[in-house]
Enzyme design. Sequence first.
Site, PDB file in Angstrom:
ATOM      1  N   VAL A  98      43.629  77.789 -10.548  1.00 58.08           N
ATOM      2  CA  VAL A  98      45.406  77.212 -11.376  1.00 58.08           C
ATOM      3  C   VAL A  98      45.670  78.723 -10.924  1.00 58.08           C
ATOM      4  CG1 VAL A  98      45.040  75.584 -13.136  1.00 58.08           C
ATOM      5  CG2 VAL A  98      44.222  78.022 -13.206  1.00 58.08           C
ATOM      6  N   LYS A  99      44.973  79.667 -10.442  1.00 58.74           N
ATOM      7  CA  LYS A  99      45.450  81.343 -10.324  1.00 58.74           C
ATOM      8  C   LYS A  99      46.794  81.358 -10.505  1.00 58.74           C
ATOM      9  CE  LYS A  99      44.043  81.681  -5.681  1.00 58.74           C
ATOM     10  NZ  LYS A  99      43.431  80.061  -5.364  1.00 58.74           N
ATOM     11  N   ARG A 100      46.999  81.722 -12.218  1.00 62.92           N
ATOM     12  CA  ARG A 100      47.461  81.734 -13.089  1.00 62.92           C
ATOM     13  C   ARG A 100      48.147  83.448 -13.701  1.00 62.92           C
ATOM     14  NH1 ARG A 100      48.741  77.186 -12.442  1.00 62.92           N
ATOM     15  NH2 ARG A 100      49.780  75.341 -13.790  1.00 62.92           N
TER      16      ARG A 100
END
Lengths: 284, 284
Positions: A98-100
């Site tokens: 998700v690369k938040r």
Amino acid sequence: VSTTASFPDRFAAARAKFGPLTFGLDPSGDLLRRWGLEDTPDGVERFVDIALAASAGTVGVVKPQSAFYERHGWRGVRALDRLVSEARSDGVLVLLDVKRGDVGSTNTAYAEAYLAPGAPIAADAITVTAYLGFDALEPFFAAAATAGGAGVFVVTRSSNPDGRPLQESVGANGKAVEVALLDALAARNRAVAPDGVGPFGSVFAANHGPPSGTDLRSMGGLFLAPGLGTQGASPADVAACFASCPDRVLPSASRSLLDVGPDVGRLRDAVSDLASALNDSLRA
Amino acid sequence: VSTTASFPDRFAAARAKFGPLTFGLDPSGDLLRRWGLEDTPDGVERFVDIALAASAGTVGVVKPQSAFYERHGWRGVRALDRLVSEARSDGVLVLLDVKRGDVGSTNTAYAEAYLAPGAPIAADAITVTAYLGFDALEPFFAAAATAGGAGVFVVTRSSNPDGRPLQESVGANGKAVEVALLDALAARNRAVAPDGVGPFGSVFAANHGPPSGTDLRSMGGLFLAPGLGTQGASPADVAACFASCPDRVLPSASRSLLDVGPDVGRLRDAVSDLASALNDSLRA
């Protein structure tokens, strides 16, 4: 392996059984069409059915890329939810890509979304980004450090050449951004797992060669090596980059495997073949 | 203002009517409880009802933070979907704070999720992050550069002190990471809007003071200034930081406004009061 084991222990058990391969589950519009599926939420649900059937009992870790589910709005996220929970029920670890990354208070909310006990979409591990600061990632680290906790993979070195200028920039401490992240992760892993492998991992692409002057083993955690195949890294590149810690790398492939679908048998064979090749090249 | 106007033109029209304030719509668990709502998807739906009632006809731009919807899974994302579409139907611009950022092929999927014509959650503008490289953001820029296109705000300088080490790191070109981003945005804005305000914006916090040696006006785009109030920036800080381009800044406040709710009338008054104060301090 008990469900209260750490993520590195859960990965070690999965690796012993299936090899280190991480199967990227990315239902792009292009892939859905090639599989004869509609580029709709229903098409993504059918993709999920096939991906689950191909993964269970075949691979240790799957890595859905959230973007390809989000492009179908909440119905796509509902399909992702089902994928995550059914894969885990099948005994497959889920590393949710998700690369938040935001300020700390917002990262607390993201950790509640994907890592906390009772999270609506509870993954075994997620990817995060550090543009807003390594220390701002603390809520993710806190969730990962608990017993039976998750893994967190901080994007450090990405596979695309576009990422080099920022990731090679040098901070006031004289370290390149990517080196500073590796060192910060090492300090945190030492604190919670001084003699083993800690839960604070790194996304580290193998296609730019091994990092000079840094022993990746000293990070004390796991590495997700993205882009095997399509983005240019070979199993040999992965072995060379992680020569000091071959047992700590999760090499991920997506398009090169999905392209043989939608037949479940052919997908299983492609996954098993690549997992076996990686087992040979990454013998610890 | 026609729906085919650029995002900067749509913002200019909204600003003339309501002032520059951007109303952050962040339904944290803590806020829901203080409003007497359940920390559930239904509670978020009730928050959305109140937020829409307080915003329509009161403020020009709203900024939902995606994390606070994602923490309720797909049902939370469904509430966000309704918020975005109903706010836009009410004539309120929506700047969706998602801070997505990945390699180019994945960013294409994120652009399809939030910016493309027919996107399931189609915002007027979104925030993105550049850890994986400025050039990897091209799919967002392409979506923003079309007629009636969206705005894209690249996180450049964040409000939290944790962000300074990375954002001040120096690249091979001798520029700090944040300065390199401003310059890259300026080049793109010049290419599409040589005499006006282009669609490529920056998230730039006012609480660290004005940047030395850089005239923010020369970026040729809009700025989102986060963290007004709670995170320490005052209207005077915003005016000082953006002294050369007071008409190009969207100052955002969330908690300091939401704390007066859930009464719609009190929320409207707080929003109007702050919008008016910002109008005075940011007179062009």
